[in-house]
Design a protein around this motif. Structure first.
Motif, PDB file in Angstrom:
ATOM      1  N   LEU A 103      19.792  23.924  22.912  1.00  0.00           N
ATOM      2  CA  LEU A 103      20.334  22.967  22.449  1.00  0.00           C
ATOM      3  C   LEU A 103      20.792  21.497  23.365  1.00  0.00           C
ATOM      4  CD1 LEU A 103      24.314  23.534  22.897  1.00  0.00           C
ATOM      5  CD2 LEU A 103      23.953  23.802  26.171  1.00  0.00           C
ATOM      6  N   ASP A 104      19.601  20.468  23.689  1.00  0.00           N
ATOM      7  CA  ASP A 104      20.039  19.790  24.045  1.00  0.00           C
ATOM      8  C   ASP A 104      19.214  18.560  23.201  1.00  0.00           C
ATOM      9  OD1 ASP A 104      19.179  16.952  25.859  1.00  0.00           O
ATOM     10  OD2 ASP A 104      16.964  17.152  25.058  1.00  0.00           O
ATOM     11  N   ALA A 105      18.519  19.230  22.275  1.00  0.00           N
ATOM     12  CA  ALA A 105      17.468  18.981  20.971  1.00  0.00           C
ATOM     13  C   ALA A 105      19.020  18.563  19.721  1.00  0.00           C
ATOM     14  CB  ALA A 105      17.165  19.922  20.646  1.00  0.00           C
ATOM     15  N   ILE A 106      20.055  19.349  19.267  1.00  0.00           N
ATOM     16  CA  ILE A 106      20.596  19.758  18.641  1.00  0.00           C
ATOM     17  C   ILE A 106      21.574  18.441  19.008  1.00  0.00           C
ATOM     18  CG2 ILE A 106      20.394  22.141  17.927  1.00  0.00           C
ATOM     19  CD1 ILE A 106      23.607  22.273  19.050  1.00  0.00           C
ATOM     20  N   GLN A 107      22.240  18.501  20.365  1.00  0.00           N
ATOM     21  CA  GLN A 107      22.678  17.319  20.669  1.00  0.00           C
ATOM     22  C   GLN A 107      22.433  16.044  20.238  1.00  0.00           C
ATOM     23  OE1 GLN A 107      25.476  17.857  24.575  1.00  0.00           O
ATOM     24  NE2 GLN A 107      23.962  19.366  24.524  1.00  0.00           N
ATOM     25  N   ARG A 108      20.975  15.541  20.419  1.00  0.00           N
ATOM     26  CA  ARG A 108      20.424  14.271  20.417  1.00  0.00           C
ATOM     27  C   ARG A 108      20.007  14.183  18.785  1.00  0.00           C
ATOM     28  NH1 ARG A 108      18.116  12.093  24.914  1.00  0.00           N
ATOM     29  NH2 ARG A 108      17.850  12.794  26.339  1.00  0.00           N
ATOM     30  N   LEU A 109      20.583  14.777  18.009  1.00  0.00           N
ATOM     31  CA  LEU A 109      20.377  15.088  16.349  1.00  0.00           C
ATOM     32  C   LEU A 109      21.289  15.394  15.959  1.00  0.00           C
ATOM     33  CD1 LEU A 109      17.546  17.614  15.944  1.00  0.00           C
ATOM     34  CD2 LEU A 109      17.511  15.249  15.716  1.00  0.00           C
ATOM     35  N   GLU A 167      13.364  10.578  19.971  1.00  0.00           N
ATOM     36  CA  GLU A 167      12.256  11.117  20.732  1.00  0.00           C
ATOM     37  C   GLU A 167      12.922  12.863  21.047  1.00  0.00           C
ATOM     38  OE1 GLU A 167       8.809  10.246  23.404  1.00  0.00           O
ATOM     39  OE2 GLU A 167      10.793  11.958  24.849  1.00  0.00           O
ATOM     40  N   LEU A 168      12.655  13.319  20.587  1.00  0.00           N
ATOM     41  CA  LEU A 168      13.142  14.988  20.657  1.00  0.00           C
ATOM     42  C   LEU A 168      12.289  15.615  21.989  1.00  0.00           C
ATOM     43  CD1 LEU A 168      15.392  16.176  19.969  1.00  0.00           C
ATOM     44  CD2 LEU A 168      14.024  17.154  18.106  1.00  0.00           C
ATOM     45  N   HIS A 169      13.006  15.596  22.741  1.00  0.00           N
ATOM     46  CA  HIS A 169      12.020  17.062  23.778  1.00  0.00           C
ATOM     47  C   HIS A 169      12.478  17.989  24.169  1.00  0.00           C
ATOM     48  CE1 HIS A 169      10.118  17.393  28.011  1.00  0.00           C
ATOM     49  NE2 HIS A 169       9.868  16.694  27.644  1.00  0.00           N
ATOM     50  N   ILE A 170      11.765  19.109  23.712  1.00  0.00           N
ATOM     51  CA  ILE A 170      11.854  20.656  23.507  1.00  0.00           C
ATOM     52  C   ILE A 170      11.254  21.777  24.677  1.00  0.00           C
ATOM     53  CG2 ILE A 170      11.605  20.512  20.646  1.00  0.00           C
ATOM     54  CD1 ILE A 170       8.647  20.936  22.811  1.00  0.00           C
ATOM     55  N   GLY A 171      10.686  20.639  25.843  1.00  0.00           N
ATOM     56  CA  GLY A 171      10.502  21.449  27.340  1.00  0.00           C
ATOM     57  C   GLY A 171       9.238  21.784  26.499  1.00  0.00           C
ATOM     58  N   GLU A 172       9.011  23.361  27.198  1.00  0.00           N
ATOM     59  CA  GLU A 172       7.415  23.972  27.235  1.00  0.00           C
ATOM     60  C   GLU A 172       7.934  25.132  25.550  1.00  0.00           C
ATOM     61  OE1 GLU A 172       4.749  25.248  30.157  1.00  0.00           O
ATOM     62  OE2 GLU A 172       7.194  25.187  31.091  1.00  0.00           O
ATOM     63  N   SER A 173       9.077  25.280  25.197  1.00  0.00           N
ATOM     64  CA  SER A 173       9.156  26.004  23.929  1.00  0.00           C
ATOM     65  C   SER A 173       8.064  26.119  22.784  1.00  0.00           C
ATOM     66  CB  SER A 173      10.751  25.406  23.438  1.00  0.00           C
ATOM     67  OG  SER A 173      11.030  27.367  22.292  1.00  0.00           O
ATOM     68  N   ALA A 185      20.645  26.271  12.889  1.00  0.00           N
ATOM     69  CA  ALA A 185      21.686  26.207  11.851  1.00  0.00           C
ATOM     70  C   ALA A 185      22.874  25.773  12.193  1.00  0.00           C
ATOM     71  CB  ALA A 185      22.491  27.501  11.532  1.00  0.00           C
ATOM     72  N   ALA A 186      23.989  25.384  13.300  1.00  0.00           N
ATOM     73  CA  ALA A 186      24.942  25.090  14.011  1.00  0.00           C
ATOM     74  C   ALA A 186      25.046  23.170  13.747  1.00  0.00           C
ATOM     75  CB  ALA A 186      25.604  25.236  14.921  1.00  0.00           C
ATOM     76  N   LEU A 187      23.532  23.038  14.124  1.00  0.00           N
ATOM     77  CA  LEU A 187      23.216  21.488  13.670  1.00  0.00           C
ATOM     78  C   LEU A 187      23.927  20.932  12.589  1.00  0.00           C
ATOM     79  CD1 LEU A 187      22.525  18.557  14.396  1.00  0.00           C
ATOM     80  CD2 LEU A 187      20.228  19.710  14.573  1.00  0.00           C
ATOM     81  N   LEU A 188      23.339  21.634  11.388  1.00  0.00           N
ATOM     82  CA  LEU A 188      23.337  21.446  10.211  1.00  0.00           C
ATOM     83  C   LEU A 188      23.985  21.873   9.140  1.00  0.00           C
ATOM     84  CD1 LEU A 188      18.852  22.862   9.412  1.00  0.00           C
ATOM     85  CD2 LEU A 188      19.662  20.332  10.213  1.00  0.00           C
ATOM     86  N   VAL A 189      25.353  22.011  10.087  1.00  0.00           N
ATOM     87  CA  VAL A 189      26.334  22.238   9.028  1.00  0.00           C
ATOM     88  C   VAL A 189      27.267  20.774   9.425  1.00  0.00           C
ATOM     89  CG1 VAL A 189      28.839  23.232   9.623  1.00  0.00           C
ATOM     90  CG2 VAL A 189      26.986  24.409  10.290  1.00  0.00           C
TER      91      VAL A 189
END
Length: 459
Positions: free
Chosen positions: A78-84, A110-116, A49-53
């Motif tokens: 956290l890494d994903a929102i910084q990449r976006l 590319e967006l890497h989301i670990g194992e989540s 949500a913070a990313l989408l502000v």
């Protein structure tokens, strides 16, 4: 390399060729006070949500997320929102994060989301708002779980271009933007993709209407709606969560919020108080657990009550003690499948046979969790019957001294964080030490689990 902890004598054996951690659990008791980990479910939603502000939001688009402890899944988000496109600053106490939104200020290939699993299903619809293609990928078990299978058709229906991976698994490449409209979504296996659509759809040009077949994990959907309201997003829905209406062209607003303690992560600690604290003693105290939380796994309190554990609460503090006898119980965990490992550890020490329902939700977790529980608890002398569909029956111990009779001391978490935690707590009441291979799996959700268990441990 082998290191001996001061109290619990966990043995860390790092096998450098495979990065495997083996821990030895010495039978003993738990006592004392500990803080629960923070909720990764809330944290990942709040980060998205913070990313989408938008950058233009007042004041300057920054949101403040307090008490946000990191685990592997939260770090991946956290890494994903910084990449976006988000910017991140850290507070002085290192558990406060300041997030400046700026979705697609940069668009990664590319967006890497670990194992989540949550991040996979959450960020795929968000990435589908990008006009340029973004590939969602990860590592480990997430590449074998069919997390992409249910996402492809609905995303295409909403206007995305999707290149799907093999057998419904990641990687998955998406581009958009999503245009809105009406789409049907299967909610029978997971609510996480619905969460992703609920968070991405406010950015669409037109209204989005989600029709959900067989919605499950309803408390998690309630959590998503709570986070959306906190960030200023409007969503209307049917009382049974079978329909959602999300107006388009909405704007996320920056906010300040504190991340709740995690009932999922705390569940094994709470069960530990019921089964491994001093008999009729002080028990253990777990801090930072909201009694009115929307988290599904708050239901662990219901299970502990049914089993006859000694329970007391004061605000966000919960005390759990061990009674003379724990009794078998029935429990439907369909909407809280992450509780199964903790529930099995509890049931192992209950007289009679405990019946848990909802095993259909366990197939595509970090392991085939029902089968893994049956295999690993059998090594501790606990019989688990899976012959009835969607049901697990656990026969409690019958030894005279109330301890588990170890049949095989070599346990394996199967790289499943919740299996590692549940078997560790149960092994405190075993008749001899056991080892747990792949103990590092706890880093996925609760990196400090072994330290916290050691803090509570007494011989």
């Amino acid at each position: 390399m082998m290191q001996h902890c001061n109290k619990m004598l966990h043995h860390y054996i790092q096998q450098s060729h495979s990065n495997v951690t083996i821990k030895e659990i010495i039978p003993g008791k738990l006592q004392g006070r500990i803080a629960s980990p923070t909720s990764k479910s809330y944290a990942q939603r709040a980060l998205a949500a913070a990313l989408l502000v938008p950058e233009s939001a007042h004041p300057a688009g920054w949101s403040e997320l307090r008490r946000m402890g990191l685990c592997n899944d939260t770090s991946a988000a956290l890494d994903a929102i910084q990449r976006l496109g988000a910017s991140v600053r850290y507070g002085d106490n290192r558990d406060t994060y300041y997030i400046e939104g700026g979705f697609l200020r940069q668009a990664p290939a590319e967006l890497h989301i670990g194992e989540s699993g949550l991040s996979a299903r959450l960020f795929t619809p968000i990435a589908a708002q990008s006009p340029t293609p973004i590939t969602i990928t990860g590592h480990g078990s997430i590449l074998r779980r069919p997390v992409a299978a249910s996402m492809v058709a609905p995303l295409r229906r909403l206007g995305a271009t999707v290149t799907d991976g093999a057998n419904g698994c990641l990687p998955l490449t998406v581009s958009g933007p999503l245009r809105g409209g009406t789409v049907e979504v299967d909610g029978s296996l997971s609510s996480q993709f619905i969460t992703g659509l609920l968070m991405a759809s406010p950015l669409s040009e037109a209204e989005t209407r989600l029709l959900v077949r067989q919605p499950r994990s309803l408390p998690y959907l309630a959590m998503t709606l709570e986070v959306l309201r906190t960030f200023g997003i409007e969503v209307t829905h049917a009382p049974d969560y079978t329909e959602f209406v999300i107006p388009g062209r909405q704007q996320y607003r920056p906010t300040v919020c504190s991340i709740e303690g995690d009932w999922s992560g705390a569940s094994c600690l709470l069960v530990g108080g019921a089964i491994a604290s001093e008999l009729r003693g002080a028990g253990i105290i777990v801090e930072n657990l909201n009694p009115r939380s929307l988290q599904a796994d708050r239901a662990i309190i219901t299970a502990l009550e049914r089993a006859g554990a000694i329970l007391a609460s004061s605000g966000h503090l919960w005390t759990v003690g061990r009674p003379a006898t724990l009794r078998s119980f029935e429990f439907d965990a369909t909407d809280c499948p992450d509780l199964f490992p903790a529930l099995v550890a509890l049931a192992a020490f209950c007289s009679g046979t405990t019946v848990l329902r909802g095993t259909n939700r366990l197939t595509h977790k970090e392991s085939d969790r029902a089968a893994t529980l049956a295999t690993e608890f059998a090594k501790l002398g606990v019989e688990i019957d899976l012959s009835t569909p969607d049901t697990m029956a656990i026969r409690g111990i019958s030894t005279s001294d109330g301890s588990l009779t170890v049949r095989d001391p070599r346990l394996d978490s199967h790289n499943d964080h919740r299996i590692a935690m549940a078997t560790a707590v149960a092994a405190l009441r075993a008749d001899r030490p056991v080892t747990i291979t792949h103990a590092e799996a706890v880093e996925k959700s609760y990196p400090h689990f072994w330290d916290d268990l050691d803090t509570l441990y007494t011989a």
